[in-house]
Design a protein around this motif. Structure first.
Motif, short mmCIF file in Angstrom:
data_model
loop_
_atom_site.label_atom_id
_atom_site.label_comp_id
_atom_site.label_asym_id
_atom_site.label_seq_id
_atom_site.Cartn_x
_atom_site.Cartn_y
_atom_site.Cartn_z
N ILE A 296 3.01 7.65 0.02
CA ILE A 296 2.34 7.74 1.23
C ILE A 296 1.06 8.59 1.10
CG2 ILE A 296 2.21 8.35 3.37
CD1 ILE A 296 5.38 7.46 3.64
N GLY A 297 1.10 9.64 0.25
CA GLY A 297 0.16 10.48 0.19
C GLY A 297 -1.08 9.84 -0.60
N TYR A 298 -0.79 9.03 -1.57
CA TYR A 298 -1.88 8.28 -2.05
C TYR A 298 -2.33 7.39 -1.37
CZ TYR A 298 -4.22 5.49 -5.70
OH TYR A 298 -5.33 4.90 -6.24
N ASP A 299 -1.40 6.42 -0.53
CA ASP A 299 -2.08 5.67 0.48
C ASP A 299 -3.11 6.34 1.29
OD1 ASP A 299 -2.59 3.05 1.77
OD2 ASP A 299 -1.16 3.90 3.21
N LEU A 300 -2.84 7.45 1.98
CA LEU A 300 -3.71 8.06 2.71
C LEU A 300 -5.00 8.34 2.33
CD1 LEU A 300 -0.99 10.49 4.52
CD2 LEU A 300 -1.92 8.31 5.67
N GLY B 129 10.12 0.37 -5.52
CA GLY B 129 11.04 -0.15 -4.90
C GLY B 129 11.62 0.85 -3.68
N ARG B 130 10.75 1.80 -3.78
CA ARG B 130 10.96 2.91 -2.67
C ARG B 130 9.73 3.38 -2.12
NH1 ARG B 130 15.84 3.82 -2.05
NH2 ARG B 130 15.65 5.69 -0.71
N VAL B 131 9.67 3.82 -0.75
CA VAL B 131 8.40 4.40 -0.26
C VAL B 131 8.73 5.85 -0.02
CG1 VAL B 131 6.80 4.42 1.70
CG2 VAL B 131 7.94 2.27 0.74
N ASP B 132 7.90 6.59 -0.64
CA ASP B 132 8.22 8.02 -0.77
C ASP B 132 6.82 8.87 -0.38
OD1 ASP B 132 6.63 8.51 -3.24
OD2 ASP B 132 8.59 8.48 -4.24
N GLY B 133 7.21 10.17 -0.10
CA GLY B 133 6.10 10.99 0.17
C GLY B 133 4.91 10.82 -0.62
N LYS B 134 5.20 10.58 -2.09
CA LYS B 134 3.98 10.55 -2.97
C LYS B 134 3.19 9.36 -2.89
CE LYS B 134 5.93 13.38 -6.70
NZ LYS B 134 6.37 13.37 -8.14
N GLY C 283 -0.61 14.33 11.69
CA GLY C 283 -0.30 15.57 11.43
C GLY C 283 1.32 15.54 10.86
N VAL C 284 1.76 14.38 10.33
CA VAL C 284 3.32 14.28 9.94
C VAL C 284 3.35 14.47 8.35
CG1 VAL C 284 5.10 12.43 9.50
CG2 VAL C 284 3.56 12.45 11.50
N ASP C 285 4.32 15.35 8.31
CA ASP C 285 4.73 15.59 6.85
C ASP C 285 5.67 14.78 6.23
OD1 ASP C 285 5.32 16.92 4.40
OD2 ASP C 285 6.77 18.32 5.26
N PHE C 286 5.09 14.03 5.19
CA PHE C 286 5.68 12.98 4.67
C PHE C 286 6.68 13.27 3.36
CE2 PHE C 286 2.67 10.51 7.19
CZ PHE C 286 3.48 9.46 7.73
N SER C 287 6.49 14.57 2.96
CA SER C 287 7.09 15.07 1.62
C SER C 287 8.46 14.69 1.46
CB SER C 287 6.75 16.56 1.57
OG SER C 287 7.61 17.39 2.47
N ARG C 288 9.12 14.68 2.58
CA ARG C 288 10.69 14.12 2.38
C ARG C 288 10.89 12.73 2.69
NH1 ARG C 288 13.37 19.22 2.13
NH2 ARG C 288 12.28 20.70 2.96
N ASP D 33 0.82 -1.20 0.08
CA ASP D 33 0.12 -0.12 -0.08
C ASP D 33 0.73 1.27 0.03
OD1 ASP D 33 -2.06 -1.80 0.26
OD2 ASP D 33 -2.84 -1.28 2.20
N ASN D 34 2.21 1.27 0.30
CA ASN D 34 2.77 2.38 0.46
C ASN D 34 3.94 2.49 -0.58
OD1 ASN D 34 2.18 3.95 3.02
ND2 ASN D 34 1.96 1.79 3.50
N ASP D 35 4.20 1.16 -1.50
CA ASP D 35 4.81 1.57 -2.61
C ASP D 35 4.11 1.42 -3.73
OD1 ASP D 35 6.83 1.76 -4.43
OD2 ASP D 35 7.79 -0.27 -3.78
#
Length: 171
Positions: free
Chosen positions: A69-73, A62-67, A116-121, A55-57
């Motif tokens: 996670i944003g989609y999963d949210l 092969g990488r979990v990034d802010g995009k 409230g976490v910023d996952f952008s980085r 769900d998070n990749d």
């Protein structure tokens, strides 16, 4: 048998159906919620960790990034407000999708600052993300004896105790 007021009978039947479907009388609420919200959590802990990774990749790079996670949210939204994620939404998704206890869902939600976490980085390898899921559950959560009191947690902590870090791989 003849009813003197068929309208009140019809209203009573409608209220009974409503109660059964939406209010949870007789334990039906979990069934209906799961059916309509695609709850089909993995039974084994490894499956839960791998579902979280899946769900998070989102793009499978092969990488979990802010995009990712944003989609999963987006799937954590139950009230139609995409701008904020409420604690109950997080807990609902975490228990529904992954089959964790409400206590563990609250633990993770609190750890993430209540949404409230910023996952952008955020940007780590899928392997590191998978290891993070395992380590958080095994050490941070199950490492506290009070988190083994719930029957679901007792079973899941015992299962994760039998896993070794090198066993945590998704096919």
């Amino acid at each position: 048998m003849e009813y003197k007021n068929p309208i009140s009978l019809m209203i009573s039947l409608q209220l009974t159906v409503f109660t059964l479907l939406f209010c949870g009388t007789c334990g039906f609420s979990g069934y209906w919620f799961n059916m309509f919200n695609h709850c089909n959590p993995p039974e084994q802990m490894l499956g839960k960790f791998c579902a979280t990774l899946l769900d998070n990749d989102v793009n499978g790079d092969g990488r979990v990034d802010g995009k990712d996670i944003g989609y999963d949210l987006l799937f954590y939204n139950y009230d139609g407000d995409l701008c904020t994620s409420q604690s109950w939404e997080f807990i609902t998704r975490f228990t529904c999708r992954y089959g964790y206890s409400q206590e563990y869902a609250r633990f993770v939600n609190a750890m993430l600052g209540g949404g409230g976490v910023d996952f952008s980085r955020f940007n780590i390898s899928s392997d590191a993300f998978l290891t993070m899921q395992y380590t958080r559950f095994k050490n941070a959560y199950c490492g506290d004896p009070k988190n083994r009191e719930n029957p679901v947690d007792r079973i899941q902590c015992a299962e994760v105790d039998r896993l070794k870090a090198e066993d945590v791989k998704c096919a």
